[in-house]
Each structure stands twice: as structure tokens, then as C-alpha cells.
Write a protein that holds these residues in place. Structure first.
Motif, short mmCIF file in Angstrom:
data_model
loop_
_atom_site.label_atom_id
_atom_site.label_comp_id
_atom_site.label_asym_id
_atom_site.label_seq_id
_atom_site.Cartn_x
_atom_site.Cartn_y
_atom_site.Cartn_z
N GLY A 46 0.53 4.06 3.84
CA GLY A 46 -0.06 4.75 2.70
C GLY A 46 0.49 6.14 2.44
O GLY A 46 1.63 6.30 2.02
N SER A 47 -0.31 7.16 2.73
CA SER A 47 0.08 8.53 2.43
C SER A 47 1.22 9.01 3.29
O SER A 47 1.82 10.06 3.02
CB SER A 47 -1.12 9.46 2.65
OG SER A 47 -1.49 9.50 4.02
N GLY A 48 1.55 8.26 4.34
CA GLY A 48 2.65 8.66 5.21
C GLY A 48 2.25 9.63 6.28
O GLY A 48 3.09 10.11 7.04
N SER A 49 0.96 9.93 6.40
CA SER A 49 0.50 10.87 7.41
C SER A 49 0.42 10.23 8.79
O SER A 49 0.41 10.93 9.80
CB SER A 49 -0.86 11.45 7.02
OG SER A 49 -1.83 10.39 6.90
N LYS A 50 0.35 8.90 8.85
CA LYS A 50 0.24 8.20 10.11
C LYS A 50 1.52 7.44 10.41
O LYS A 50 2.04 6.72 9.56
CB LYS A 50 -0.95 7.24 10.08
CG LYS A 50 -2.29 7.93 9.96
CD LYS A 50 -3.43 6.91 9.99
CE LYS A 50 -4.79 7.60 9.89
NZ LYS A 50 -5.90 6.62 9.92
N GLY A 85 0.78 -1.22 0.00
CA GLY A 85 0.00 0.00 0.00
C GLY A 85 0.82 1.27 0.00
O GLY A 85 0.29 2.35 0.31
N GLY A 86 2.10 1.18 -0.31
CA GLY A 86 2.92 2.37 -0.41
C GLY A 86 3.60 2.79 0.88
O GLY A 86 4.21 3.84 0.93
N GLY A 87 3.50 2.00 1.93
CA GLY A 87 4.15 2.34 3.19
C GLY A 87 5.53 1.74 3.29
O GLY A 87 6.06 1.15 2.35
N ALA A 88 6.13 1.89 4.45
CA ALA A 88 7.47 1.37 4.69
C ALA A 88 7.68 1.16 6.18
O ALA A 88 7.01 1.78 7.01
CB ALA A 88 8.53 2.32 4.15
N LEU A 89 8.60 0.27 6.50
CA LEU A 89 9.02 0.11 7.87
C LEU A 89 10.39 0.77 7.98
O LEU A 89 11.32 0.40 7.30
CB LEU A 89 9.12 -1.36 8.26
CG LEU A 89 9.46 -1.56 9.73
CD1 LEU A 89 8.27 -1.24 10.62
CD2 LEU A 89 9.95 -2.95 10.00
N VAL A 90 10.51 1.76 8.82
CA VAL A 90 11.72 2.59 8.92
C VAL A 90 12.39 2.34 10.25
O VAL A 90 11.75 2.40 11.30
CB VAL A 90 11.38 4.08 8.78
CG1 VAL A 90 12.63 4.92 8.86
CG2 VAL A 90 10.62 4.34 7.49
N ILE A 91 13.69 2.08 10.22
CA ILE A 91 14.44 1.96 11.45
C ILE A 91 15.40 3.14 11.52
O ILE A 91 16.17 3.39 10.61
CB ILE A 91 15.22 0.65 11.53
CG1 ILE A 91 14.25 -0.52 11.66
CG2 ILE A 91 16.16 0.67 12.71
CD1 ILE A 91 14.91 -1.86 11.84
#
Length: 314
Positions: free
Chosen positions: A294-298, A234-240
Motif C-alpha cells: 500500500g502506502s509503502g511504509s511497511k 493495492g498499490g504495492g510491489a515486489l522488489v528484488i
């Protein structure tokens, strides 16, 4: 086999880690060729690199700080330098678990930057980042205990220059920084109820009042470096990523010792050789695994680990 995830990593400074025993059973999700050889890292190579956790565990147990430094980089080296030396002065060594049931995520990135992520499922799920430096594998971050369930990643890493997900992932550390340094809440960055970021914010805001009559100030910084991230559906990512929190505590005027030191005597004696002081400065490293959707807002904190890296007395 069910596949899970890991994500971005801002690598720079260096740090220290935990260990796994020789009976570790290592597995890998999926059987496709992209997981066998991706970004020049082969599955057999990653499997072998994972075993360095046992050597690191033994080094911590033996207070062999030279080996701890040799086997670590980025955040783990920062958490191992002075902190390891302090164990030689009576500070207890960190308690480490023997991790096993590992799955590997080998990002499809070309070039000389060679890294991979391991997700160890036993005894508790945790992420580990391994980075190759000067031809040797080192632990860059881990363990980062996983909090709750995390969505499975899709194939591939997030390119840092990607105009969509790459930009969102790159901004995650700055959003944490804005949130943690904004008591008035004007930044607009929010986290869901129960998120560890909210707990950390509450600590930063409320701790000065709890240590009175001592004076306490804090400074939050980013531990920056090359970004690494894995895509999520869905366009998200897991960021460390990583933060540094510096605490500066001073006794009130007229007192020769702190009334309510924020660190215990074992830490103070191990790092400084003292049992009392009129002031101290401590730096903690906070490793964070963040999920963006998704949109990166959350934003949602998928995992967090913090440790004391340095402590000095005035």
C-alpha cells in the motif's frame, strides 16, 4: 492456475546461479495474450531460456567457470567469478537443486530492456530473473528462496518513473541500507519480528564482539542497476534488489594469525591458497526479494539468499 509473483530488480554488476535438469516441466500462469508476448518476450522464448539452468548446473559441477560466466549476469556473475575459480582449488561447489514447475511473468515494458521472471515451485518455491544481453539470455538472479506466502502480482511491471508505486519501489534498497547501517535506530525503518533483515542486522551488530580478540569491521553497499518490479494488488510491489557486505577482519597486534576467522579453511584455501592468515577481506552478495504494501511504509522480506563472492588474505 494460481499466479504468483516476482518483482523489482536493480541490475548492474553480474553474478552466478543454480540449475534445473532436462526433465523440468515448465508451465505458465494464465492464457491471456499479454502473457504470450509482453515487452517483446514470448512465452516460448522464456520457456527455452529457463532450460539454461541445466547448462549452468553442469558448468558448476564441471568447474567450467568460462561457461558459468557466459550464462550469468548481474548478481549471479558476481557470485560466480572468483567463487567458481575457488572451487578449482578445493572449495566445494554450491549445492544446487533441480527446479521445475515454472511459471513466467513477462512484464509489459516497451524498449530494448528484455527480461522476465520465473517462479519455480518445485522442489521449493524460488524466483529467478532472466535478462537478455547481446541477444542471449542469462541468469541475473536466482534462486531466491521464497519465505512464506507472497501475494499474487497484478499484470504489468512498475514503471521506474511512476510517482507513486515506482518511487516506493525505487527507495526499497536505500531503506535496507539505512536500516542495516543504523545501530541506533534513528532512521525509523523497521521490519516485522522474524524478518531475515532483522537477523542480518543482528549479525552485523553482534559479530565484532564474537570474534574478539580479532578486530572486525563491516561496510554495507548497494549493488545497483536498472530497477525492475512487478505490481502487487493495492498499490504495492515486489522488489528484488541486492546488497554487498564487506567484512574486514584483522588479528590483534602481536598475533600472526586470526584467532577466530569468520570464514572456514575450505573458503580461505579455495580463494587464497592459504590455510592461515593475519587478516582477510570477504565480500558477500545478498539478494533480497522485498514486498511493499500500500502506502509503502511497511516492508517485508519475501526471500533472501547470500553468498561469498570474493575473499582475499593479508
Amino acid at each position: 492456475m494460481r499466479r504468483r509473483l516476482l518483482a523489482v530488480i536493480l541490475g548492474l554488476s553480474m553474478m552466478t546461479g543454480c540449475g534445473a535438469r532436462s526433465d523440468t516441466r515448465v508451465t505458465a500462469p494464465g492464457t491471456g495474450p499479454s502473457r504470450e508476448a509482453s515487452a517483446g518476450v514470448e512465452l516460448t522464448e522464456a520457456t527455452e531460456a529457463f532450460t539454461l539452468l541445466r547448462r549452468l548446473d553442469d558448468a558448476w559441477r564441471d568447474r567450467d567457470c568460462a561457461t558459468v560466466e557466459e550464462l550469468t549476469t548481474w548478481a549471479e556473475k558476481a557470485l560466480g567469478g572468483r567463487a567458481c575459480e575457488a572451487t578449482r582449488n578445493g572449495r566445494p561447489a554450491p549445492v544446487r537443486k533441480s527446479y521445475s514447475e515454472a511459471e513466467f511473468y513477462l512484464p509489459g515494458i516497451a524498449g530494448q530492456d528484455r527480461w522476465f521472471v520465473a517462479l519455480a515451485r518445485e522442489p521449493d518455491p524460488a524466483y529467478f530473473l532472466f535478462v537478455q544481453e547481446a541477444g542471449e539470455w542469462r541468469l541475473g538472479a536466482g534462486p531466491i528462496p521464497i519465505r512464506g506466502e507472497v501475494r499474487e502480482p497484478t499484470e504489468g511491471a512498475v514503471p521506474a518513473d511512476d510517482p507513486g508505486t515506482g518511487v516506493k519501489a525505487r527507495l526499497v534498497p536505500q531503506r535496507y541500507l539505512a536500516y542495516l547501517t543504523d545501530p541506533a535506530g534513528v532512521s525509523g525503518v523497521t521490519f516485522p519480528r522474524g524478518d531475515p533483515a532483522r537477523d542480518l542486522f543482528g549479525e552485523l551488530v553482534g559479530r565484532p564482539a564474537r570474534v574478539r580478540p580479532d578486530r572486525l569491521t563491516t561496510d554495507v553497499r548497494l549493488l545497483v542497476g536498472p530497477q525492475r518490479a512487478l505490481l502487487l494488488p493495492g498499490g504495492g510491489a515486489l522488489v528484488i534488489h541486492a546488497l554487498e557486505i564487506e567484512y574486514r577482519q584483522r588479528a590483534r597486534q602481536g598475533r600472526s594469525t586470526l584467532a577466530r576467522p569468520i570464514y572456514g579453511r575450505a573458503d580461505l584455501r579455495g580463494f587464497t591458497g592459504r590455510s592461515r592468515t593475519a587478516g582477510l577481506t570477504g565480500t558477500e552478495v545478498v539478494l533480497v526479494a522485498t514486498e511493499i504494501v500500500g502506502s509503502g511504509s511497511k516492508l517485508s522480506t519475501a526471500g533472501l539468499r547470500r553468498g561469498l563472492a570474493t575473499l582475499t588474505a593479508d
